[in-house]
Scaffold this active site. Structure first.
Site, PDB file in Angstrom:
ATOM      1  N   PHE A 294      61.842  39.816  22.050  1.00  0.00           N
ATOM      2  CA  PHE A 294      62.692  39.168  23.050  1.00  0.00           C
ATOM      3  C   PHE A 294      63.066  37.772  22.579  1.00  0.00           C
ATOM      4  O   PHE A 294      62.409  37.175  21.718  1.00  0.00           O
ATOM      5  CB  PHE A 294      61.983  39.106  24.410  1.00  0.00           C
ATOM      6  CG  PHE A 294      60.714  38.292  24.412  1.00  0.00           C
ATOM      7  CD1 PHE A 294      60.740  36.944  24.746  1.00  0.00           C
ATOM      8  CD2 PHE A 294      59.493  38.866  24.075  1.00  0.00           C
ATOM      9  CE1 PHE A 294      59.575  36.184  24.749  1.00  0.00           C
ATOM     10  CE2 PHE A 294      58.331  38.120  24.081  1.00  0.00           C
ATOM     11  CZ  PHE A 294      58.368  36.781  24.411  1.00  0.00           C
ATOM     12  N   CYS A 295      64.152  37.247  23.172  1.00  0.00           N
ATOM     13  CA  CYS A 295      64.622  35.889  22.890  1.00  0.00           C
ATOM     14  C   CYS A 295      65.347  35.381  24.129  1.00  0.00           C
ATOM     15  O   CYS A 295      65.347  36.045  25.165  1.00  0.00           O
ATOM     16  CB  CYS A 295      65.524  35.856  21.654  1.00  0.00           C
ATOM     17  SG  CYS A 295      66.958  36.938  21.769  1.00  0.00           S
ATOM     18  N   THR A 296      65.965  34.233  24.045  1.00  0.00           N
ATOM     19  CA  THR A 296      66.534  33.591  25.234  1.00  0.00           C
ATOM     20  C   THR A 296      67.626  34.424  25.889  1.00  0.00           C
ATOM     21  O   THR A 296      67.571  34.735  27.070  1.00  0.00           O
ATOM     22  CB  THR A 296      67.098  32.203  24.879  1.00  0.00           C
ATOM     23  OG1 THR A 296      66.084  31.437  24.245  1.00  0.00           O
ATOM     24  CG2 THR A 296      67.568  31.477  26.135  1.00  0.00           C
TER      25      THR A 296
END
Length: 311
Positions: A179-181
């Protein structure tokens, strides 16, 4: 109610001539009184902009008319004030820098997982959860049990994974969830893992921002806040403004505990960077901060604000 809409967006596509796209896009943004940063590269578009709802709609309509951008991914959030000082449309080699020229997010990426299905995936004991963001972002908040690569830049991620692959994956089949922003870094990180021979790869669709917007706090596995690259600094559930501020000395997020430190001085330094700055540098930052405050009192924007500097 807020009159400012913040739109975080990206789209991987093929732009053969970014230079011909830049000026018309910049002109639309300025006519719409929209501010922020948009990056153009041969691989697509990425950025965050803010403005009135009508202004944002006008810019998004222009972008969606560009080749391959009709399915543009956008995350919206409100802001009580304009989080950007100016508008920048820039041409880059990559819209998110990974320095892996053979990676093709249009050709092969991981399986998208909707926010409402994310909890079940990462709670599975056979799932390895990796936070693909930089160390200072992870420090603001992350998912419970996620692995922190402690990378300073996204371009360090491939080497980190190659070095730790055996320890991470072991000798039994596992699922890898990343996951990331907003989702863009995971387009490349999952494509990278697939190129490395990892087939069972997943990523959070819409990123942390979509999760915080969609999943109720009572059901959430998120811990802390989410760092964002604008003047809000961090957001929480419902994408409401968080509690972090920005150190203007090092441009890193600062929480309440750090602001209580004797090493913190607004506009000058924080515990993370105080020892890395000379007294002469701190004096310079102190004068800059004073000029910013004077400009703000006059209702003006101080042109020397470091947050306007090109990165």
């Amino acid at each position: 109610m807020s009159v400012i809409t913040v739109a975080a967006l990206y789209q991987f596509c093929r732009f053969d001539d970014c230079a011909s796209l830049r000026d018309p896009l910049d002109a639309v943004c300025r006519r719409a009184r929209v501010r922020g940063t948009l990056l153009l590269a041969r691989e697509g578009i990425n950025g965050t902009i803010a403005g009135s709802p009508g202004g944002i709609d006008a810019v998004l309509a222009h972008i969606r008319a560009l080749p391959g951008c009709d399915g543009l991914e956008v995350k919206f959030s409100p802001s009580d004030a304009m989080p950007f000082h100016r508008m920048k449309v820039r041409i880059k080699r990559e819209i998110v820098t990974m320095n892996q020229p053979d990676i093709d997010p249009l050709g092969s990426v991981g399986t998208y997982v909707a926010p409402q299905d994310w909890n079940a995936l990462i709670a599975d004991p056979d799932t390895i959860v990796i936070d693909t963001r930089n160390d200072y972002e992870v420090a603001v908040g992350t998912f419970a049990g996620a692995i922190d690569p402690h990378t300073r830049t996204f371009s360090e991620f491939p080497e980190w994974f190659r070095q730790h692959r055996e320890r991470l994956l072991g000798d039994k089949p596992v699922k890898v969830a990343m996951f990331c922003t907003g989702g863009i870094r995971c387009e490349k990180s999952t494509a990278f893992l697939r190129q490395e021979g990892i087939e069972d790869v997943y990523h959070l669709q819409g990123g942390i921002l979509k999760y915080l917007e969609t999943v109720p706090p009572a059901d959430s596995l998120w811990q802390g806040e989410c760092f964002v690259f604008d003047q809000r600094v961090s957001v929480g559930h419902g994408l409401l403004p968080g509690t972090h501020t920005l150190c203007h000395g090092c441009q890193r997020p600062v929480n309440a505990q750090a602001r209580a430190s004797t090493l913190y001085e607004a506009g000058v330094s924080c515990p993370a960077c105080h020892a890395q700055r000379s007294e002469a540098q701190r004096a310079s930052y102190r004068e800059r901060h004073r000029q910013e405050q004077l400009a703000a009192a006059r209702g003006q924007h101080h042109v020397g604000d470091p947050r306007d500097a090109d990165s």
